[in-house]
Structures are given as C-alpha cells and as structure tokens.
Design an enzyme around this catalytic site. Structure first.
Site, PDB file in Angstrom:
ATOM      1  N   GLU A  60       0.820  -1.219   0.000  1.00 50.38           N
ATOM      2  CA  GLU A  60       0.000   0.000   0.000  1.00 50.38           C
ATOM      3  C   GLU A  60       0.849   1.262   0.000  1.00 50.38           C
ATOM      4  OE1 GLU A  60      -0.697  -2.693   1.667  1.00 50.38           O
ATOM      5  OE2 GLU A  60      -2.730  -3.218   1.061  1.00 50.38           O
ATOM      6  N   HIS A 129     -10.848  -4.619   9.937  1.00 50.85           N
ATOM      7  CA  HIS A 129     -11.441  -4.443   8.615  1.00 50.85           C
ATOM      8  C   HIS A 129     -12.740  -3.633   8.677  1.00 50.85           C
ATOM      9  CE1 HIS A 129     -11.071  -6.655   4.576  1.00 50.85           C
ATOM     10  NE2 HIS A 129     -12.001  -5.764   4.399  1.00 50.85           N
TER      11      HIS A 129
END
Lengths: 332, 378
Positions: A60, A129
């Site tokens: 990322e 998440h």
C-alpha cells in the site's frame, strides 16, 4: 436519470473521467483482471488497457507513493485501497507526502490524487477491517475527505474528487455497494466537494449523519414522525472541507442537534461538529448537542456484538427524544 | 526429486577507478571530457565550501538544522552529473552538492534551511523534487515519476537518492520491487555513508553489500567507490543510459563516509572513533579528485576564491531578506484557499495589523506569486 447501484455509479464515474481525461489512471491491488475486490473497476481493464488500469504488487505504501509521484508530474491517479483499513500502511505517504508536497514545494507540485476504497462497519469483517477511517485523515491539513452516502453522490463526488487539484480521501462502504438509487447519466454531472445535503426536511431536531448512519437516522426519523417529532437530516458528504453553513442553517431552524457516527466518539466527527455548532450558534441551541457514536472498542467479529457496538436506530431515537426533552425524564 | 540449483551464484561487482592519491586505472578511464571534469570539480568544491559556511551560519543561529554533506561530494555530484536537465532528481535530505549541480541557487538553499517556503520551491524549468525527511519516503515517488515517463512515452530518467539506513525501510524495498516489476527508467543511488546517525551499517543489515539487494528484485546492482567521482560517474552514466534505452532500473551503492555530523543537532564523537574518521579523511573525495586534475593540468587558478565569493554574495542577498511573512503559512496548503483557512488567514492578518481583509487566492495582488511559481499546472 437511471437507477443503478452505488458500485455501478462509482464505476461510471471512473469510466467517464478516464474517457474525459487521459491523465486519469487507476492503480491498486486486484483492480485489473480481477476488476477490484468489490468489482468497482469492472470492465475498465478491457476498455482502457493495463497502462491505465494498473495491478500492483501488494504494497500500500508503495503504490500510494507511486501515485503521489505520478501526480506530481500532472497525472491524475485514482488509488484503490482494497479496504481503507489497509491505508494505514500508506499513512506516511498520505500524511507526509500527499498532503504536504504542495506546501513544501511552495506550490510547485500539487498532488491531484484520489485514494478510494471501502471503510467503516460492514458485515462481520471484524477488528482490522471495519474501522471508520476518516478520523485519521480529516485532521491533516492539505487533505480533502469525502464520504458519499448515495449512488448519486458516489458518482458526482468521485468525479469532482478526480478533477480536484488536491489529494482527496474518498471512503466508500461495503454495506452501500449494492444499494440502488437514481443517478444522472450526464457525463458533465458533478457534485462539488464541500457541499452538504439536506436528506430530509424537518422542524424539531437536526440529525447530522453520513453513510450507513444516515440511513439509520432516516429510519429513526420515520419512527419519530409517528410521535409528532419532525426530524431534519443533514449529510455533510464532504468532511473536509465541511459545509458548516448548511449544518448551522439547520440548527438555527430546529435548535436541537444529534450527531451520529459509526466510529468511536472521542475526538471524532461528532466532537468537531458539536464544537463548530457551539462556537457559531450557541444562542440558537435549546439543548446540548448529543452524540451517538460507536463503542470505543475494536469491532467484534460476532454478529450480535458487532450490532451492539454500532449505533442502532433505537439509540438514535432515544437521543433525539432526549434533545427534544421527550424522553420522559423531567419536563422543560 | 533432487534439490537443484535454480540460479547460478550471484555476483556483485565493485568499481573503483581513482585511487586515494588520485592515480587513474587507465583501463577503466571513463574518458570524461575536460569541461565536464571541471564542472564536476566545481560542484564538489562549491558543495564542500557551502557546507562549511552553512555550519557556521547554523551555529550562529542564522539558519536552522540541516544535514551536512562533507565526504559525500563525489557520490552525489558524480551521480547527478549523468542526468539531463529533463531527467528527474529525487533527493533525500543530504544532497546539497547534487542540488547545486542541478541548478538550485545557493540563496534558495539557504532560504530552505532558514524556513522560507520558497526555499523548497524548484524553478519551473527544473525537474527536481524538494527534499523529504521521512527516510525512504521519496523512493516510491521516484518510481511514480518513472511510471509517468513510461505512461507519457517520454525519455526522462529518474534518479533517486537515499542512504544506507533507508535500505531497511519498507518503502525502499517496495520502490525497488515496483521498479523491477514495471521495468521503469529509474536509478536508485544509495549513499552508503556507514552511519545512520549512531547505528553502523553492520547493525543495519546482515548483507555484505547493499548492491546485492538489487539482485533479489531482479535488477542490476553495482557497488562503487563513492569517494571516486570517476567511478560514480561511470557507473551512473551506464545505469542512466540503460534506463533511457528501455532496459530498466539499476541500484548503485556508493561506498562513502559522512565525515561530519548527521545533522547540526548531532555529535558523532559519542558513537565513533577519531581513528575511524581520520582513516576516511585520507580517502577524501575532493583531495583525490584535486590530485587527479592537477596531474591532468585541469585545476583552475583562483577557483576557491571564486567559489567563496559566490557563496558570500548569496549569503549577503539571503541576509538582506526580511523575516518570512506569517500570512504565507496559508498559501499552498491546498491548491485553492478553502473557507476555513481564509477565515483564519483574515483573523491572523487582523491580529498582525495588516489591515482589514487581505485579499486571498489566485487574484491576490498584495501577495504576488513567489519567484518561479508556475501559473499553469503541469
């Protein structure tokens, strides 16, 4: 107007902007052949090819940094985070580079990048998440932060974000990808960043809420209407810069406010909105601003616990009754 | 099902052309034209003299903390000199000599370290990024610039600098990996100066060289004597032209030494010995290059005085400037001035007694664009 899902609206926005401007490209994990973990980039690889729909190694920070570099030379990357929770791995790139490069270069290198993906509570996606990630970003000068609640907003705001000359954090939601709504097909349709929407007109109390919480507030409003409480719902849509004028106009009309947010309350969006209101409209308030927030704990995996952590319609109803002094606890 | 060798043994080469007395290994002579040798020397000398002057300015409180370059002039000048003006240079924070070579005026570097926003502003015609402080954070940007060159189909090459410490960061590995996978025109120059503040190389990595890290990413890696400007130049020239020719990225490790402090806030006597520093002083890149040029009769008379005068004049112009204008803090936070910042700017202007409502934004006549500011977007 066409009826389409939130996911299709995002896809349409990407397709239109990529057709309109060949500097726009999409980069991220699984955005190409797999068409995105949530299929937001469906059909785009076929239409635009691998130069503009770029599958990356799983890194990322790396692909966000690549996007920032490309943006500094005038390209307009749209970086997809598979989930915004993973954007934490790119926090240095977003905060130290994307947000500050224009400033540090004395205006020479602006960073017209959009970083988008889903965030917030979903369906049993658990602690790592399900976080409401906007709090990590709207504190940072130089970033704009968008949370679009409807398919129309998803399209109109994503198009504006891509055209914006600043880095824009654009956080969607797993729970909204399948909702349907009317969306203008006009490729010139955009919704400017920094404009709130009044989702429901009302006279007695203002509820400020976005994303899933906006829909829950809507359910609460419908229930309270039966009891004669008229609820106005304001959706900020863009959290930075925030359209405080629309919120304040509503407060001056109703004199009572409840702010709902899915994330933990401490130093959250609700705190900021409450502060803005008391600074600008203290004398207009007939009751303290109430906040309905998520429990300050990691998101549990168990379905019943997940439900209990996140603000419910019932808690919103109770808060609205309290600011209207109709909770049966004393008279005013 | 036997175990089999998939790859032959990897080789990591080391390149050195000038010895510490300035003697040339003629079989490796990169045959750099005289004018180019003079340009390299001038940039190294200017880098060294400015560095010394800047330390005095910092000690006098006239500029802020900065990272001196002493000892690393050959690594950065030899590398940056192989770039074209249209190529990109991506510095970390210890590349003053390379920045001078790339056209940053001395005065602007002083402004940068005195805290003026315009100090970080490259000239419009310059393809240089500003310095970055988080370690290795600039390396993915370099890959992004290189990807953009590929995207547009131009022939720009990107050279990114970092130090030995940066090779432990995730961003280093992510950037080199991306560069390898995408085959972008990038050259990573690691100035291995042996120390990441107080942490020596052996505590930074168990690899024998930094160059060999390239091999894991499927790209060429080469170690060079970083105090030998000819070796650095030759290695980087080869890497830059390979990148320009579409043959992908390279990692070059320049073995050098930070002769001075990490930054002006550091005292290296706390963590390394005087003997070690003295040993590296004998390998000083500037002394070595001076000896070589002397033998080639390319040393220019009076160059030191000329360089010192240039620095003195720049310092004088820098000092003639007033304090930074407080209202500039609102400029360039965003590409435009949003309402909440406009309100704060007006509030500060009022508190400063700068009049009622200063104009703001693009039509701001009271505050003209900074020098070199682009009026159109790239």
């Amino acid at each position: 107007m066409a009826v389409m899902t939130y996911r299709e609206a995002l896809n349409l926005a990407l397709r239109e902007e990529m057709k309109r401007d060949d500097r726009v490209f999409v980069i991220g994990e699984e955005v190409g052949l797999y068409e995105g973990a949530y299929k937001v980039t469906q059909g785009l690889l076929k239409e635009f090819g691998p130069r503009r729909i770029v599958d990356t190694p799983i890194a990322e920070s790396g692909f966000t940094g690549v996007g920032i570099g490309a943006a500094m030379t005038g390209l307009r990357p749209v970086v997809e985070m598979m989930t915004f929770n993973f954007a934490l791995l790119a926090l240095d790139q977003i905060v130290n580079s994307a947000a500050k490069m224009n400033y540090m270069s004395g205006g020479q290198f602006n960073v017209p990048i959009v970083i988008r993906g889903p965030g917030g509570p979903a369906h049993q996606l658990a602690a790592q998440h399900s976080q409401s990630m906007e709090v990590y970003f709207y504190h940072v000068p130089g970033l704009k932060v968008v949370r679009p609640s409807t398919p129309m907003d998803a399209k109109g705001l994503l198009k504006s974000a891509i055209r914006d000359d600043n880095p824009v954090i654009f956080i969607e939601s797993e729970t909204l990808y399948n909702i349907k709504g009317e969306v203008p097909e006009d490729p010139d349709f955009v919704i400017p960043l920094g404009q709130a929407a009044v989702r429901r007109e009302g006279a007695d109390v203002t509820v400020v809420a976005y994303m899933g919480m906006m829909y829950r507030a809507m359910e609460a409003a419908e229930e309270l209407e039966k009891d004669g409480i008229s609820v106005e719902i304001v959706d900020p849509r863009t959290l930075m810069p925030m359209d405080t004028e629309t919120i304040l106009a509503s407060v001056r009309k109703t004199h009572r406010v409840v702010v709902v947010e899915a994330g933990a309350g401490f130093a959250g969006m609700g705190s900021e909105i409450a502060a803005e209101i008391q600074e600008a409209a203290f004398d207009d308030l007939d009751a303290p601003v109430e906040r309905v927030t998520g429990v300050p704990a990691p998101m549990p995996y168990a379905r019943n616990l997940e439900k209990a952590k996140t603000p419910s319609k019932e808690r919103i109803v109770e808060a609205i009754r309290r600011v209207c002094y109709q909770d049966g606890n004393g008279s005013h | 099902m036997p175990r089999t060798v998939l790859e032959p043994r990897f080789q990591v080469e080391h390149l050195s052309i000038l010895d510490s007395d300035g003697n040339l290994d003629s079989s490796l002579d990169p045959e750099i034209p005289s004018a180019e040798l003079k340009r390299l020397y001038r940039a190294m000398l200017l880098g060294r003299r400015l560095d010394e002057r800047m330390i005095r300015l910092q000690r006098q409180g006239r500029i802020g903390t900065f990272a001196p370059i002493k000892g690393q002039e050959a690594s950065q000048v030899g590398a940056a000199a192989t770039l074209r003006r249209t190529d990109w240079m991506v510095p970390s924070f210890r590349e003053t000599a390379a920045m001078l070579l790339r056209g940053w005026p001395i005065e602007k570097l002083l402004l940068l370290f005195a805290g003026y926003l315009e100090g970080g502003q490259p000239d419009e015609s310059q393809n240089d990024l500003p310095i970055t402080i988080p370690v290795a954070t600039q390396l993915p940007h370099a890959v992004g610039l290189a990807y953009a060159a590929q995207y547009r189909g131009d022939d720009a090459v990107v050279m990114a600098f970092c130090g030995d410490g940066a090779t432990s960061e995730g961003d280093f590995h992510e950037a080199v990996n991306f560069a390898g996978v995408w085959h972008v025109p990038a050259v990573f120059v690691v100035q291995n100066n042996q120390w990441a503040i107080s942490v020596p190389l052996k505590k930074q990595t168990h690899s024998r060289t930094i160059a060999q890290k390239a091999l894991a990413y499927g790209i060429p890696g080469l170690q060079v004597d970083g105090n030998d400007v000819l070796a650095v130049y030759a290695a980087c020239h080869e890497a830059v032209e390979r990148a320009r020719g579409g043959d992908g990225p390279t990692l070059i490790e320049c073995v050098t030494y930070r002769l001075g402090v990490h930054t002006t806030a550091d005292d290296p006597t706390k963590y390394r010995t005087a003997e070690e520093v003295e040993a590296w002083e004998r390998k000083d890149p500037l002394t070595r290059f001076t000896a070589y040029l002397k033998k080639k009769r390319l040393l220019e008379e009076g160059l030191e005085d000329e360089v010192d005068k240039e620095i003195a004049a720049a310092v004088q112009r820098f000092e003639a400037l007033g304090a930074a204008e407080p209202l500039t803090m609102f400029e360039h936070v965003y590409a435009e001035l949003p309402a909440h910042l406009k309100a704060q700017r007006e509030q500060l202007a009022g508190a400063l007694g700068n009049g009622a409502t200063p104009p703001a934004g693009d039509d701001d006549q009271a505050s003209p664009p900074m020098r070199g500011q682009r009026t159109t977007r790239r």
